[in-house]
Design an enzyme around this catalytic site. Structure first.
Site, short mmCIF file in Angstrom:
data_model
loop_
_atom_site.label_atom_id
_atom_site.label_comp_id
_atom_site.label_asym_id
_atom_site.label_seq_id
_atom_site.Cartn_x
_atom_site.Cartn_y
_atom_site.Cartn_z
N LEU A 202 0.84 -1.19 0.00
CA LEU A 202 0.00 0.00 0.00
C LEU A 202 0.88 1.24 0.00
O LEU A 202 1.89 1.29 0.68
CB LEU A 202 -0.89 0.01 1.25
CG LEU A 202 -2.00 -1.04 1.31
CD1 LEU A 202 -2.65 -1.02 2.68
CD2 LEU A 202 -3.05 -0.79 0.26
N ASP A 232 -8.04 8.22 9.22
CA ASP A 232 -7.39 8.22 7.91
C ASP A 232 -6.91 6.81 7.61
O ASP A 232 -5.95 6.33 8.23
CB ASP A 232 -6.21 9.20 7.89
CG ASP A 232 -6.66 10.64 8.09
OD1 ASP A 232 -7.72 11.00 7.54
OD2 ASP A 232 -5.96 11.39 8.80
N LEU A 233 -7.55 6.15 6.67
CA LEU A 233 -7.31 4.74 6.40
C LEU A 233 -5.84 4.45 6.14
O LEU A 233 -5.23 5.05 5.24
CB LEU A 233 -8.16 4.29 5.21
CG LEU A 233 -8.06 2.80 4.85
CD1 LEU A 233 -8.57 1.94 6.00
CD2 LEU A 233 -8.85 2.52 3.57
N ASP A 234 -5.26 3.54 6.93
CA ASP A 234 -3.87 3.09 6.78
C ASP A 234 -2.87 4.23 6.88
O ASP A 234 -1.76 4.13 6.36
CB ASP A 234 -3.68 2.34 5.46
CG ASP A 234 -4.45 1.03 5.43
OD1 ASP A 234 -4.58 0.39 6.49
OD2 ASP A 234 -4.94 0.66 4.35
N GLU A 235 -3.25 5.31 7.55
CA GLU A 235 -2.35 6.45 7.70
C GLU A 235 -1.99 6.70 9.17
O GLU A 235 -1.40 7.73 9.50
CB GLU A 235 -2.99 7.72 7.12
CG GLU A 235 -3.27 7.65 5.63
CD GLU A 235 -2.00 7.62 4.79
OE1 GLU A 235 -0.95 8.10 5.28
OE2 GLU A 235 -2.05 7.10 3.66
#
Length: 290
Positions: A202, A232-235
């Site tokens: 990702l 915040d998705l995957d942040e």
């Protein structure tokens, strides 16, 4: 493996605050006044942000001092220096709820490490939107909760999850390849106490079959990232990352095998460090005292 901490005698103090002269002296003075002996001490001065971070593992020789008394006595020190802090028993296991979907490598690894004593955690429940690992949970004697999730039932499913977190007094939620996106409200509710794992392709290879996408691109590195969950998705703030070099001889299935091994190891490290109070959030980053 290092000896297990003695219950009721060993503690971990973590703190962060604006950097100023006398901080280490203030902490060491507090320990001296309370019959404390430092077993391990680590510190970091973030000179760019002007903040100081510290983790101290210590024992106390006075049998009449308990955790609540130590917390009460450290209060004035914290107030004097504007310290954000936590003080906990070093031997106290972190109550950890594990969530999983249909890929069980990370779940299985955490269960095994817990059984062998490599992780100082308690697992009061396993939650899944599928029933694939119910028998595995039974093997370890851990309650399994099947909470199906659809677009229409997601609010109810998340409400049930939060009920379990509160009823079971859960300290940490681990998304061990749980393939559902948590709502912003749930992410905020679990801020600082939910860890996710994903492959490090990702954002290069989003969507289905990332390892097949990686194979077609001829990647030379396979990796994984463990991070805190945020809206915040995957942040979220990164706790641990690892990569393994691969080459042209590996087919997509081989890449999956390598990737799952890395994911399990990286997640285990993140859970271990969090459970030992070794991870401190510094804005969008983390300070990790390994």
């Amino acid at each position: 493996m290092s000896p297990r901490p003695h219950p009721g005698r060993e503690y971990v103090l973590t703190l962060s605050c604006p950097d100023s002269a006398g901080l280490v002296h203030a902490v060491s003075g507090f320990l001296v006044r309370n019959s404390g002996n430092i077993l391990e001490s680590q510190q970091f001065d973030d000179r760019l942000q002007g903040r100081f971070f510290m983790r101290v593992h210590f024992d106390v020789s006075d049998p009449n001092l308990d955790l609540e008394q130590l917390r009460y006595r450290f209060g004035p020190v914290a107030q004097a220096y504007g310290i954000t802090w936590a003080l906990n028993g070093a031997a106290t296991p972190t109550r950890t709820l594990i969530m999983v979907s249909k890929f069980g490598h990370c779940l299985n690894d955490l269960l095994f490490r817990r059984r062998t004593g490599a992780l100082n955690i308690e697992i009061p429940a396993i939650v899944s939107n599928h029933q694939d690992f119910e028998k595995l949970a039974e093997t370890y004697g851990i309650p399994f909760h099947h909470i199906p999730v659809t677009r229409d039932t997601k609010p109810e499913a998340e409400a049930r999850l939060l009920e379990l977190v509160r009823e079971l007094d859960v300290d940490l939620v681990v998304l061990a390849r749980y393939m559902q996106v948590l709502s912003d409200d749930l992410c905020k509710e679990l801020e600082g106490r939910a860890i996710n794992i994903h492959h490090s392709f990702l954002p290069s290879f989003k969507g289905a079959r990332p390892y097949e996408q990686a194979y077609r691109r001829g990647v030379k590195l396979v990796g994984a990232t463990a991070h805190y969950v945020t809206p915040d998705l995957d942040e979220g703030q990164i706790i641990e990352q690892e990569v393994v070099r691969v080459d042209h001889s590996l087919d997509p299935g081989d890449l999956v095998t390598v990737g799952r091994d890395v994911e399990a190891q990286v997640l285990a490290h993140a859970v271990k460090w969090h459970s030992e109070s070794r991870v401190m959030v510094d804005g969008n980053r983390t300070v990790v005292f390994r």
